[in-house]
Design a protein around this motif. Structure first.
Motif, PDB file in Angstrom:
ATOM      1  N   SER A 228       0.839  -1.205   0.000  1.00  0.00           N
ATOM      2  CA  SER A 228       0.000   0.000   0.000  1.00  0.00           C
ATOM      3  C   SER A 228       0.870   1.249   0.000  1.00  0.00           C
ATOM      4  CB  SER A 228      -0.942  -0.013   1.201  1.00  0.00           C
ATOM      5  OG  SER A 228      -0.200   0.114   2.395  1.00  0.00           O
ATOM      6  N   HIS A 229       0.282   2.317  -0.470  1.00  0.00           N
ATOM      7  CA  HIS A 229       0.936   3.619  -0.547  1.00  0.00           C
ATOM      8  C   HIS A 229       1.406   4.065   0.839  1.00  0.00           C
ATOM      9  CE1 HIS A 229       1.274   7.472  -2.809  1.00  0.00           C
ATOM     10  NE2 HIS A 229       1.164   7.994  -1.614  1.00  0.00           N
ATOM     11  N   ILE A 230       0.536   3.958   1.810  1.00  0.00           N
ATOM     12  CA  ILE A 230       0.848   4.458   3.156  1.00  0.00           C
ATOM     13  C   ILE A 230       2.006   3.669   3.771  1.00  0.00           C
ATOM     14  CG2 ILE A 230      -0.921   3.008   4.309  1.00  0.00           C
ATOM     15  CD1 ILE A 230      -0.148   6.578   5.351  1.00  0.00           C
TER      16      ILE A 230
ATOM     17  N   LEU B 262       4.433   1.842   2.110  1.00  0.00           N
ATOM     18  CA  LEU B 262       5.688   1.978   1.361  1.00  0.00           C
ATOM     19  C   LEU B 262       6.321   3.347   1.494  1.00  0.00           C
ATOM     20  CD1 LEU B 262       5.285   0.398  -2.172  1.00  0.00           C
ATOM     21  CD2 LEU B 262       7.033  -0.100  -0.487  1.00  0.00           C
ATOM     22  N   PHE B 263       5.501   4.383   1.437  1.00  0.00           N
ATOM     23  CA  PHE B 263       6.074   5.724   1.310  1.00  0.00           C
ATOM     24  C   PHE B 263       6.057   6.522   2.610  1.00  0.00           C
ATOM     25  CE2 PHE B 263       4.260   4.912  -3.054  1.00  0.00           C
ATOM     26  CZ  PHE B 263       5.469   4.445  -3.558  1.00  0.00           C
ATOM     27  N   TYR B 264       5.347   6.055   3.616  1.00  0.00           N
ATOM     28  CA  TYR B 264       5.302   6.799   4.872  1.00  0.00           C
ATOM     29  C   TYR B 264       5.773   5.928   6.040  1.00  0.00           C
ATOM     30  CZ  TYR B 264       2.889  10.474   2.356  1.00  0.00           C
ATOM     31  OH  TYR B 264       2.601  11.475   1.474  1.00  0.00           O
TER      32      TYR B 264
ATOM     33  N   LEU C 284       7.126   2.811   6.338  1.00  0.00           N
ATOM     34  CA  LEU C 284       8.423   2.128   6.279  1.00  0.00           C
ATOM     35  C   LEU C 284       9.612   3.097   6.343  1.00  0.00           C
ATOM     36  CD1 LEU C 284       9.931  -0.545   6.096  1.00  0.00           C
ATOM     37  CD2 LEU C 284       9.697  -0.460   3.605  1.00  0.00           C
ATOM     38  N   PRO C 285       9.630   4.166   5.530  1.00  0.00           N
ATOM     39  CA  PRO C 285      10.788   5.066   5.624  1.00  0.00           C
ATOM     40  C   PRO C 285      10.920   5.708   7.003  1.00  0.00           C
ATOM     41  CG  PRO C 285       9.404   5.664   3.738  1.00  0.00           C
ATOM     42  CD  PRO C 285       8.706   4.559   4.454  1.00  0.00           C
TER      43      PRO C 285
ATOM     44  N   LEU D   5       6.484  -0.290  -8.849  1.00  0.00           N
ATOM     45  CA  LEU D   5       5.956   0.941  -8.244  1.00  0.00           C
ATOM     46  C   LEU D   5       5.095   1.700  -9.247  1.00  0.00           C
ATOM     47  CD1 LEU D   5       8.957   2.494  -6.244  1.00  0.00           C
ATOM     48  CD2 LEU D   5       6.863   1.535  -5.317  1.00  0.00           C
TER      49      LEU D   5
END
Lengths: 383, 479
Positions: free
Chosen positions: B5-7, B9-11, B13-14, B463
């Protein structure tokens, strides 16, 4: 060891950059635009399931990198894989089909299966009966799915098939007829038209809607049926038609939201005709005092409220009947919403003798708000 | 939160990676606290109320495990172990099987002409099948004396809520390891000591990237074919086989991708976990298949169900019965429905038949590639039962597959949906990849420069595809 470590570090750095760049760039863009970062909503609202889903959805849809990449990726997928996306299916010879309409035909479905809100039979029969109490007759006209009329443009396999591709719809129509509902069977009308060699297609190649020819055939068939039934008499207002060709990309192609794909196809030419009052030269306009009210969805909007205007089903039906009509149009809402609008404004039924109700075939299953019973206020206003 | 999911992968996890690695490595307790919080945030994202269930199960099992370990009387230990297992199974039963039992009872009542009962329909908490099995294995290991009780609630809570494994496994044990699986340190040991090196981190990254690419580019691609065929009214025989194969591919690529991503994520935080798949469709029989498919579950069923039932030590007949019991329960674990039970029976029956033939499939005389193919087709038949909503539908689908017929009515339009260029390419790719022996864990383990661009391109492609298509959850979330 050092030699093995370098690719490891390189991969890790690239990975971290790829997953970090989306959020970082998004926050920078939002700050530069003077907005607070969307992700900050997480700390401003109560973390309920609904709020979290809403936030997740808005982060996805508002993602700038995603918005930039999406059309190019869809373009590449279309060109390389013939994938037309979630809403469209690419047929033969540049024909596009609306995916839910095809899904309606492929999947088993029964109006009694509880898959829709309400029941199509109850909704239609009760509406017919409510109108009858006011002395108004109802003519129901399901507009066929494009794939029901032209399955061979979706796949060559149907040429070998003997069975109808829309058995569920046909069963529903038969049952409605048995219940005494007056149905205009456009499937038969278009089937006859297809058999005439060289006749124009009844549907637009890139669109989910009927072509000007298909629309004119529908208007003619409805007018003839109303006159044959004696529900209405032809009147003397003279209308003329004038050619108003239109060129544009169809709605199914545009639903892909990929300009790069649209550029691959020539806009479809449409041989439209506008209806004008022969005496005044004015474009056709609805008459609120008409004895005929037409209800329907985007099939009524196309050519009538869209380009070229006054050239759609309502105008052509009026031309065939010789008088102006009233209409209520609700895009995608012909199953229930259009009747709800009518129930809120029952004055629209004043002096009406006939209601023509169009809805697209797929709405039998997928109609917005399903098939709810929408009682009309009693004729004397007591209800 | 799903890994694709977007949330996430991009928020999620980083931010988590940054916070975790900012903490000095010697502050292991702080890092464990961070992972615990991350696990609860990860789970709460689905529905914050679910964390109460997770927390409750964690606390109760922790307390009981301490009591079991602290008790000197075997009888008390046994009682408390039975109580803990009964409680865990009751929670699983209430959330997962109430509606199924109610529906089945109502079917019987209808058959008997009696009034039906109202049924309580409860939302199934995602991951409950996995984390209840984790806590049961822990309780049993403590009771058996094979694992010490968790030293602290933090340790145990960190184990139960470890986000990479929380929703769909692998079912890693706390203080023991699967003796027949890959040798890795126990989770309990890793909570106390774990080494993080750029190489382990990049191995995790590589596994995650590969798993993500498998999920988005392969599993989600063939899922469209499977969904279209299994929801069609009257597909033809060719369509039905195409859909059944698509579903076999989807299950493997979806679930093995999830497992690889989970193992990869664990490695990014210094945790090792044994592989969960080992080229299962290269199996030459059903026994072989279960040594390769969902290895952490088959190991769990062997150690915590089959062996306690007596395994193969109580005579031939009892061995067959035990196998059938294990696989009927395995089916039921996958889902509350008769199709899952019949699927379990299908596998159990084939395993019994293999025992009858001396632990070999009855087609063992055939050349190896043919044995692989026959096993794959029999497993695919099982997946058809697994995929369909009820037994009538399963029978209908299997009849279509084995009695040649053409698509009827609107289903003739299926060909426009499933035999597209894109689907044919993805199906062909899947067919090649499922039968090759090299697994993601091995391929990413031996790392060199040439693999960097391959992984980066695959991940970037996945992606971009993710941006271009609607989100599709992991299949095993529903189990």
């Amino acid at each position: 060891m050092a030699a093995r470590r370098s690719p490891c570090i390189c991969l890790s750095v690239v990975f971290l950059a790829m997953i970090a760049v989306v959020a970082v760039s998004q926050i920078i863009v939002e700050w530069r635009q003077g907005d607070s970062p969307q992700i900050a909503e997480l700390f401003r609202q109560k973390p309920t399931r609904a709020n979290l889903r809403r936030l997740e959805s808005s982060l996805e849809s508002g993602c700038r990198i995603g918005q930039t990449v999406r059309p190019w990726m869809q373009f590449a997928r279309f060109v390389l894989l013939e994938d037309a996306g979630d809403n469209a299916i690419l047929g033969r010879d540049g024909w596009f089909f609306y995916r839910p309409a095809v899904q309606y035909l492929i999947e088993p479905w029964s109006p009694e299966g509880g898959q829709t809100q309400g029941n199509v039979f109850d909704a239609i029969i009760s509406f017919r009966d409510d109108l009858a109490k006011r002395g108004i007759q109802l003519l129901v006209m399901p507009a066929p799915n494009k794939a029901s009329v032209y399955p061979e443009m979706l796949t060559g396999r149907t040429r070998k098939e003997t069975g109808s591709v829309n058995a569920s719809t046909r069963e529903i129509l038969v049952r409605l007829k048995q219940e005494g509902v007056e149905i205009l069977d456009l499937f038969e009308v278009y089937d006859r038209a297809k058999r005439v060699a060289g006749s124009p297609a009844c549907y637009l190649a890139q669109d989910s809607h009927w072509s000007p020819e298909g629309m004119r055939l529908a208007a003619e068939a409805v007018a003839n049926r109303l006159l044959d039934l004696g529900w209405i008499e032809k009147r003397a207002t003279k209308y003329e038609t004038r050619s108003a060709p239109v060129e544009r990309h169809g709605d199914v192609l545009r639903m892909m939201r990929v300009p790069q794909v649209e550029r691959l196809f020539e806009p479809q030419g449409m041989d439209c005709t506008q209806v004008v009052d022969a005496e005044t030269g004015q474009l056709y306009a609805d008459d609120p005092n008409s004895p005929v009210l037409v209800l329907g969805d985007s099939f009524l909007r196309i050519f009538e409220r869209d380009e070229p205007g006054s050239g759609g089903f309502v105008a052509h039906l009026a031309s065939n009947l010789g008088f102006g009509l009233s209409s209520i149009v609700s895009d995608g809402g012909a199953s229930t919403l259009v009747r709800q609008q009518l129930a809120r404004k029952p004055a629209l039924l004043k002096d009406k003798r006939v209601v023509v109700w169009e809805f697209v075939e797929r709405d039998l299953r997928f109609g917005t708000e399903g098939w709810q019973r929408v009682p009309l206020p009693a004729p004397d206003g007591s209800g | 939160m799903a890994f694709s999911s977007h949330i996430f992968l991009f928020y999620f996890l980083p931010v988590l990676l940054a916070l975790y690695h900012v903490l000095p490595a010697r502050w292991l307790a702080a890092r464990n606290v961070l992972l615990l919080v991350a696990g609860y945030v990860f789970y709460a994202w689905i529905d914050p109320r679910l964390t109460l269930l997770l927390f409750g199960l964690t606390v109760v099992n922790y307390v009981l495990s301490r009591l079991i370990a602290g008790s000197s009387t075997r009888r008390v230990q046994s009682l408390m172990t039975a109580g803990a297992i009964a409680l865990d199974l009751a929670v699983l039963g209430i959330f997962k099987y109430t509606a199924f039992l109610g529906d089945s009872l109502n079917s019987l009542l209808r058959f008997a002409g009696r009034d039906t009962l109202p049924i309580l329909r409860i939302v199934l908490p995602v991951g409950i099948s996995f984390y209840t099995f984790k806590v049961i294995s822990y309780i049993v290991d403590v009771y058996r004396g094979r694992s010490p009780a968790a030293r602290s609630l933090l340790d145990f809570a960190c184990y139960v809520s470890f986000f990479p494994q929380l929703l769909s496994g692998p079912i890693q044990r706390f203080g023991t390891i699967d003796a027949k699986g890959e040798i890795v340190p126990t989770f309990a040991d890793q909570l106390r000591t774990r080494w993080w090196t750029p190489n382990t981190f990049s191995h995790g990254v590589a596994l995650f990237m590969l798993g993500f690419a498998k999920k988005i580019l392969l599993a989600d691609g063939v899922a469209q074919v499977a969904d279209a065929v299994f929801t069609a009214a009257s597909p033809g025989t060719l369509d039905a086989w195409f859909g059944a194969l698509a579903y076999s591919f989807q299950l493997y690529f979806d679930f093995s991708a999830y497992s690889e991503m989970a193992i990869g994520l664990g490695l990014m935080f210094g945790f090792e976990c044994a592989r969960n798949f080992d080229a299962p469709y290269r199996a030459e029989g059903f026994g072989d298949f279960w040594r390769r498919w969902h290895i952490s579950l088959s190991g769990w069923l062997r150690d915590y169900l089959y062996i306690p039932l007596g395994g193969n030590r109580a005579g031939t007949g009892r061995t067959y019965l035990n196998l059938m019991i294990v696989f009927l329960l395995c089916g039921l674990w996958h889902g509350a429905g008769w199709t899952f039970i019949v699927w379990g029976a299908w596998h159990g029956a084939w395993l019994v038949i293999e025992r009858l033939f001396g632990r070999k499939p009855f087609y063992a005389f055939l050349p190896s590639p043919v044995r692989v193919l026959v096993t794959f087709l029999l497993i695919t038949v099982g997946w058809v039962i697994f995929r369909t909503p009820d037994l009538a539908e399963a029978g209908r689908m299997l009849a279509i597959m084995f009695v040649p017929q053409s698509a009827q009515g609107g289903s003739a339009l299926l060909s426009a949906v499933i035999y597209t260029r894109g689907h044919l390419i993805v199906m062909a790719l899947c067919a090649v990849l499922v039968f090759q022996p090299l697994q993601g864990c091995d391929w990413t383990g031996r790392f060199h420069w040439a693999k960097v661009p391959v992984l980066v391109v695959l991940f970037a492609l996945a992606l971009m595809t993710m941006f271009a298509q609607s989100f599709r959850s992991f299949l095993y979330f529903q189990f």
